[in-house]
Design a protein around this motif. Structure first.
Motif, PDB file in Angstrom:
ATOM      1  N   UNK A 276      34.571  74.268  -9.097  1.00  0.00           N
ATOM      2  CA  UNK A 276      34.063  73.366 -10.138  1.00  0.00           C
ATOM      3  C   UNK A 276      33.771  74.091 -11.457  1.00  0.00           C
ATOM      4  N   UNK A 277      33.253  75.320 -11.362  1.00  0.00           N
ATOM      5  CA  UNK A 277      32.942  76.042 -12.606  1.00  0.00           C
ATOM      6  C   UNK A 277      34.245  76.374 -13.345  1.00  0.00           C
ATOM      7  N   UNK A 278      35.251  76.835 -12.582  1.00  0.00           N
ATOM      8  CA  UNK A 278      36.547  77.143 -13.202  1.00  0.00           C
ATOM      9  C   UNK A 278      37.099  75.892 -13.905  1.00  0.00           C
ATOM     10  N   UNK A 279      37.036  74.755 -13.205  1.00  0.00           N
ATOM     11  CA  UNK A 279      37.560  73.506 -13.775  1.00  0.00           C
ATOM     12  C   UNK A 279      36.773  73.108 -15.031  1.00  0.00           C
ATOM     13  N   UNK A 280      35.467  73.352 -15.002  1.00  0.00           N
ATOM     14  CA  UNK A 280      34.614  73.022 -16.158  1.00  0.00           C
ATOM     15  C   UNK A 280      34.961  73.895 -17.364  1.00  0.00           C
ATOM     16  N   UNK A 281      35.191  75.197 -17.096  1.00  0.00           N
ATOM     17  CA  UNK A 281      35.546  76.098 -18.204  1.00  0.00           C
ATOM     18  C   UNK A 281      36.891  75.666 -18.810  1.00  0.00           C
ATOM     19  N   UNK A 284      36.219  72.743 -20.958  1.00  0.00           N
ATOM     20  CA  UNK A 284      35.490  73.158 -22.169  1.00  0.00           C
ATOM     21  C   UNK A 284      36.483  73.716 -23.195  1.00  0.00           C
ATOM     22  N   UNK A 285      37.370  74.603 -22.728  1.00  0.00           N
ATOM     23  CA  UNK A 285      38.348  75.207 -23.642  1.00  0.00           C
ATOM     24  C   UNK A 285      39.236  74.124 -24.260  1.00  0.00           C
ATOM     25  N   UNK A 286      39.667  73.171 -23.432  1.00  0.00           N
ATOM     26  CA  UNK A 286      40.559  72.101 -23.933  1.00  0.00           C
ATOM     27  C   UNK A 286      39.818  71.269 -24.979  1.00  0.00           C
ATOM     28  N   UNK A 287      38.519  70.975 -24.709  1.00  0.00           N
ATOM     29  CA  UNK A 287      37.726  70.186 -25.662  1.00  0.00           C
ATOM     30  C   UNK A 287      37.635  70.915 -26.998  1.00  0.00           C
ATOM     31  N   UNK A 298      44.080  85.939  -7.029  1.00  0.00           N
ATOM     32  CA  UNK A 298      44.509  86.807  -5.928  1.00  0.00           C
ATOM     33  C   UNK A 298      45.447  86.111  -4.949  1.00  0.00           C
ATOM     34  N   UNK A 299      45.460  84.767  -4.932  1.00  0.00           N
ATOM     35  CA  UNK A 299      46.278  84.054  -3.948  1.00  0.00           C
ATOM     36  C   UNK A 299      47.071  82.917  -4.588  1.00  0.00           C
ATOM     37  N   UNK A 300      48.099  82.468  -3.837  1.00  0.00           N
ATOM     38  CA  UNK A 300      48.934  81.347  -4.276  1.00  0.00           C
ATOM     39  C   UNK A 300      48.070  80.094  -4.427  1.00  0.00           C
ATOM     40  N   UNK A 301      47.117  79.941  -3.495  1.00  0.00           N
ATOM     41  CA  UNK A 301      46.234  78.764  -3.506  1.00  0.00           C
ATOM     42  C   UNK A 301      45.417  78.708  -4.807  1.00  0.00           C
ATOM     43  N   UNK A 302      44.934  79.877  -5.230  1.00  0.00           N
ATOM     44  CA  UNK A 302      44.152  79.937  -6.474  1.00  0.00           C
ATOM     45  C   UNK A 302      45.045  79.617  -7.672  1.00  0.00           C
ATOM     46  N   UNK A 303      46.259  80.141  -7.647  1.00  0.00           N
ATOM     47  CA  UNK A 303      47.230  79.894  -8.737  1.00  0.00           C
ATOM     48  C   UNK A 303      47.479  78.392  -8.868  1.00  0.00           C
ATOM     49  N   UNK A 304      47.760  77.745  -7.724  1.00  0.00           N
ATOM     50  CA  UNK A 304      48.063  76.315  -7.724  1.00  0.00           C
ATOM     51  C   UNK A 304      46.859  75.504  -8.201  1.00  0.00           C
ATOM     52  N   UNK A 305      45.679  75.864  -7.700  1.00  0.00           N
ATOM     53  CA  UNK A 305      44.462  75.148  -8.101  1.00  0.00           C
ATOM     54  C   UNK A 305      44.299  75.192  -9.622  1.00  0.00           C
ATOM     55  N   UNK A 306      44.487  76.381 -10.192  1.00  0.00           N
ATOM     56  CA  UNK A 306      44.308  76.541 -11.643  1.00  0.00           C
ATOM     57  C   UNK A 306      45.355  75.732 -12.402  1.00  0.00           C
ATOM     58  N   UNK A 308      46.945  73.067 -11.396  1.00  0.00           N
ATOM     59  CA  UNK A 308      46.640  71.632 -11.266  1.00  0.00           C
ATOM     60  C   UNK A 308      45.514  71.200 -12.193  1.00  0.00           C
ATOM     61  N   UNK A 309      44.644  72.178 -12.533  1.00  0.00           N
ATOM     62  CA  UNK A 309      43.540  71.854 -13.438  1.00  0.00           C
ATOM     63  C   UNK A 309      43.879  72.145 -14.902  1.00  0.00           C
ATOM     64  N   UNK A 310      45.124  72.538 -15.152  1.00  0.00           N
ATOM     65  CA  UNK A 310      45.576  72.681 -16.545  1.00  0.00           C
ATOM     66  C   UNK A 310      45.495  74.081 -17.109  1.00  0.00           C
TER      67      UNK A 310
END
Ligand code: C2E
Ligand code: CA
Ligand code: CA
Length: 336
Positions: A276-281, A284-287, A298-306, A308-310
């Protein structure tokens, strides 16, 4: 501060409240900025008599006093050893800075598979202590007042390495870490001007990484310092973002081009953080209409999550560890 067992649930809450109180103090028309640092020991884990508890709270305070972005610390096992380690490091550091025991390593930053930037990170291979962690020696250098010497060493290393790297850089950015005391030091800005003249590296391809902890405080004064870099065309990234207490009002005053999500909010996903904090940051940057990069991927899962959140700009072990100059050149040759 000493916490009794009955108030254990308040062990994080109380110092946070006190620190906030300290930061917002206003006297008549004057706004006073100061930092509150709190060292905490807990009864009975850290001692069963007042003297031991106070001594251990003091040890915790010594530990945080110069740690940017951190305002309170609990006494924990190993703290005294860490302080001893810092003392040892401090006794070797001045000579090491004179003797040229340092080099730079470079970690690439990727955008959808393409290298778009490189972060320069300092390394110390001491013949006596072995490899010393930069978190430790930078902190010790801050405490001991040796950061001006660190700045000189960093710029002389970059002046040596950059001409070779530059051949492959085209539109790639080079990010350089700047601590709060370096930001206040005229020699640092001067170092960038010289780097520009000596290596022909355009200022627009240079970026400073200033931690969120370093830009909290007297925001007006810090913004003025940052403007000086900006006037030269150098980009500004706010490092370790999410760990401090920045507000939107802070960010509106700071001429930032990029927020760098702290690695704890990325490498900890999904086991230690829900993201949630990553998504919030990212939001914030987009705003604010500025760029956002995630470190500690460190992982594919983290890459995909990021993604997907832009956030497509990534740095971390999933892609690459920091490279020596030689191995960076090999990597850049391959990717050309
Ligand atoms: P930082 O600026 O936040 O640098 C990122 C740190 O995370 C680096 O550690 C890097 O090696 C590490 N890292 C990169 N990818 C990953 C990953 O996927 N997972 C994990 N767990 N870690 C990753 P390093 O090189 O040990 O540097 C530590 C800190 O020392 C830096 O944190 C920075 O604050 C400071 N530092 C390093 N070089 C310099 C310098 O030249 N000047 C100043 N002022 N500070 C420096
Ligand atoms: Ca950094
Ligand atoms: Ca960071």
């Amino acid at each position: 501060m000493v916490i009794s067992p009955s108030r254990k649930d308040k062990v994080e809450e109380e110092p946070t409240q006190m620190i906030r109180l300290g930061r917002t103090l206003k006297t008549n028309s004057v706004e006073a900025f100061f930092n509150v640092n709190i060292g905490i020991s807990q009864y009975p884990e850290n001692g069963t008599d007042a003297e031991t508890l106070l001594r251990n709270a003091r040890v915790a305070l010594d530990h945080i006093q110069y740690t940017p972005g951190q305002s309170y610390a609990l006494h924990e096992a190993g703290l005294e050893n860490r302080l001893k380690e810092e003392l040892t490091v401090g006794s070797h550091l001045p000579k090491a800075l004179e003797n040229g025991e340092f080099h730079m390593v470079y970690q690439p930053q990727y955008d959808q598979g393409r290298i778009v930037g490189i972060e320069a990170l300092m390394r110390w291979e001491s013949p006596i202590l072995g490899e010393v962690c930069p978190d430790v020696f930078i902190k010790v250098a801050e405490e001991g007042g040796w950061m001006t010497d660190v700045t000189k060493v960093v710029f002389s290393l970059l002046e040596h390495d950059l001409p070779e790297i530059k051949q492959y850089m085209n539109d790639i950015r080079l990010a350089i870490n700047i601590s709060s005391s370096q930001l206040m030091d005229r020699q640092c800005l001067q170092g960038f001007a010289e780097l520009n003249t000596l290596t022909g590296m355009p200022a627009e391809q240079l970026e400073i990484e200033v931690t969120e902890g370093a830009v909290i405080g007297d925001v007006e004064m810090i913004a003025k310092k940052l403007d000086k870099f900006k006037e030269k065309g150098i980009r500004i990234a706010i490092d370790d973002f999410g760990t401090g207490f920045s507000t939107m009002t802070h960010l509106e005053k700071i001429p930032a081009d990029m927020l760098k999500i702290d690695k704890s909010f990325v490498s900890g996903y999904p086991d230690e953080t829900d993201g949630n904090v990553a998504a919030l940051v990212i939001r914030t940057a987009k705003t604010l209409g500025i760029d956002v990069i995630a470190e500690g991927v460190e992982t594919k899962e983290q890459k995909t999550f990021l993604e997907e959140n832009g956030c497509t700009l990534h740095q971390g072990y999933y892609y690459s560890k920091p490279h020596t100059l030689e191995s960076l050149i090999k990597l850049l040759e391959k990717t050309e």
